[in-house]
Scaffold this motif. Structure first.
Motif, mmCIF file in Angstrom:
data_model
loop_
_atom_site.group_PDB
_atom_site.id
_atom_site.type_symbol
_atom_site.label_atom_id
_atom_site.label_comp_id
_atom_site.label_asym_id
_atom_site.label_seq_id
_atom_site.Cartn_x
_atom_site.Cartn_y
_atom_site.Cartn_z
ATOM 1 N N GLY A 32 99.209 6.100 72.217
ATOM 2 C CA GLY A 32 98.440 5.656 73.375
ATOM 3 C C GLY A 32 96.962 5.478 73.073
ATOM 4 O O GLY A 32 96.257 4.783 73.800
ATOM 5 N N ASN A 33 96.476 6.110 71.978
ATOM 6 C CA ASN A 33 95.082 5.918 71.566
ATOM 7 C C ASN A 33 94.897 4.525 70.992
ATOM 8 O O ASN A 33 95.799 3.987 70.346
ATOM 9 C CB ASN A 33 94.675 6.901 70.467
ATOM 10 C CG ASN A 33 94.454 8.321 70.919
ATOM 11 O OD1 ASN A 33 94.553 9.218 70.112
ATOM 12 N ND2 ASN A 33 94.140 8.557 72.168
ATOM 13 N N TYR A 34 93.729 3.951 71.226
ATOM 14 C CA TYR A 34 93.320 2.764 70.478
ATOM 15 C C TYR A 34 92.750 3.281 69.174
ATOM 16 O O TYR A 34 91.936 4.208 69.162
ATOM 17 C CB TYR A 34 92.293 1.944 71.245
ATOM 18 C CG TYR A 34 92.868 1.381 72.521
ATOM 19 C CD1 TYR A 34 93.917 0.468 72.482
ATOM 20 C CD2 TYR A 34 92.390 1.773 73.755
ATOM 21 C CE1 TYR A 34 94.471 -0.034 73.648
ATOM 22 C CE2 TYR A 34 92.937 1.269 74.925
ATOM 23 C CZ TYR A 34 93.968 0.367 74.870
ATOM 24 O OH TYR A 34 94.515 -0.126 76.016
ATOM 25 N N VAL A 35 93.187 2.704 68.076
ATOM 26 C CA VAL A 35 92.833 3.242 66.766
ATOM 27 C C VAL A 35 92.279 2.159 65.851
ATOM 28 O O VAL A 35 92.528 0.975 66.045
ATOM 29 C CB VAL A 35 94.058 3.902 66.080
ATOM 30 C CG1 VAL A 35 94.559 5.086 66.891
ATOM 31 C CG2 VAL A 35 95.192 2.907 65.851
ATOM 32 N N VAL A 36 91.511 2.609 64.869
ATOM 33 C CA VAL A 36 91.093 1.768 63.757
ATOM 34 C C VAL A 36 91.771 2.353 62.539
ATOM 35 O O VAL A 36 91.586 3.528 62.229
ATOM 36 C CB VAL A 36 89.561 1.780 63.573
ATOM 37 C CG1 VAL A 36 89.166 0.959 62.355
ATOM 38 C CG2 VAL A 36 88.864 1.262 64.817
ATOM 39 N N VAL A 37 92.602 1.575 61.895
ATOM 40 C CA VAL A 37 93.301 2.062 60.704
ATOM 41 C C VAL A 37 92.826 1.282 59.488
ATOM 42 O O VAL A 37 92.491 0.103 59.578
ATOM 43 C CB VAL A 37 94.846 1.963 60.833
ATOM 44 C CG1 VAL A 37 95.339 2.811 61.980
ATOM 45 C CG2 VAL A 37 95.317 0.547 60.989
ATOM 46 N N ASP A 79 91.824 -3.826 54.653
ATOM 47 C CA ASP A 79 91.111 -4.182 55.883
ATOM 48 C C ASP A 79 91.189 -3.047 56.885
ATOM 49 O O ASP A 79 92.087 -2.210 56.836
ATOM 50 C CB ASP A 79 91.750 -5.420 56.540
ATOM 51 C CG ASP A 79 91.580 -6.671 55.721
ATOM 52 O OD1 ASP A 79 90.433 -6.969 55.349
ATOM 53 O OD2 ASP A 79 92.585 -7.355 55.456
ATOM 54 N N SER A 80 90.257 -3.069 57.845
ATOM 55 C CA SER A 80 90.350 -2.201 59.013
ATOM 56 C C SER A 80 91.055 -2.986 60.107
ATOM 57 O O SER A 80 90.800 -4.176 60.288
ATOM 58 C CB SER A 80 88.964 -1.781 59.497
ATOM 59 O OG SER A 80 88.343 -0.969 58.543
#
Length: 90
Positions: A36-41, A46-47
Motif C-alpha cells: 500500500g506504500n508508494y515506493v521508490v525502488v 534505474d529508480s
C-alpha cells in the motif's frame, strides 16, 4: 544523517494518483516497505516509483496509469528483486 532524500520523477506511470512527470518527491530511506506504500525502488539500473501491492499470486509494483500496455505492473519474482526499496513520505 537524515533518512530523507529528494527524488525527481520522470515518466507518467503514476499520474493516476497525482505523481506527475517532473515532480519532486520526498523519500524515507528504509529497507522495508508495507503493501500500500508508494515506493521508490532501485533495480540496479534505474529508480522506479510505484505502489507496492500484492494479490493471491505475488507482490508487485503497481503502476497508476490507465494505459497498462505502456505502463505495466512489475511482478516481484526471483528474476526481479529490487536492490533497494524506500517509501514516499505522504
Amino acid at each position: 544523517m537524515s533518512k530523507e532524500r529528494l527524488c525527481r520523477v520522470s515518466g507518467d506511470s503514476m499520474e493516476g494518483v497525482g505523481i506527475l512527470n517532473g515532480d519532486t518527491v520526498v523519500i524515507h530511506l528504509t529497507k522495508r516497505a508495507v503493501v500500500g506504500n508508494y515506493v521508490v525502488v532501485w533495480d540496479g539500473a534505474d529508480s522506479i516509483v510505484k505502489e507496492l501491492a500484492e494479490d493471491e499470486n505475488s507482490a508487485y509494483l503497481n503502476s497508476h496509469n490507465a494505459d497498462k500496455k505502456k505502463f505495466p505492473d512489475i511482478r516481484l519474482t526471483d528474476d526481479f528483486r529490487p536492490q533497494e526499496c524506500n517509501w514516499l513520505v505522504p
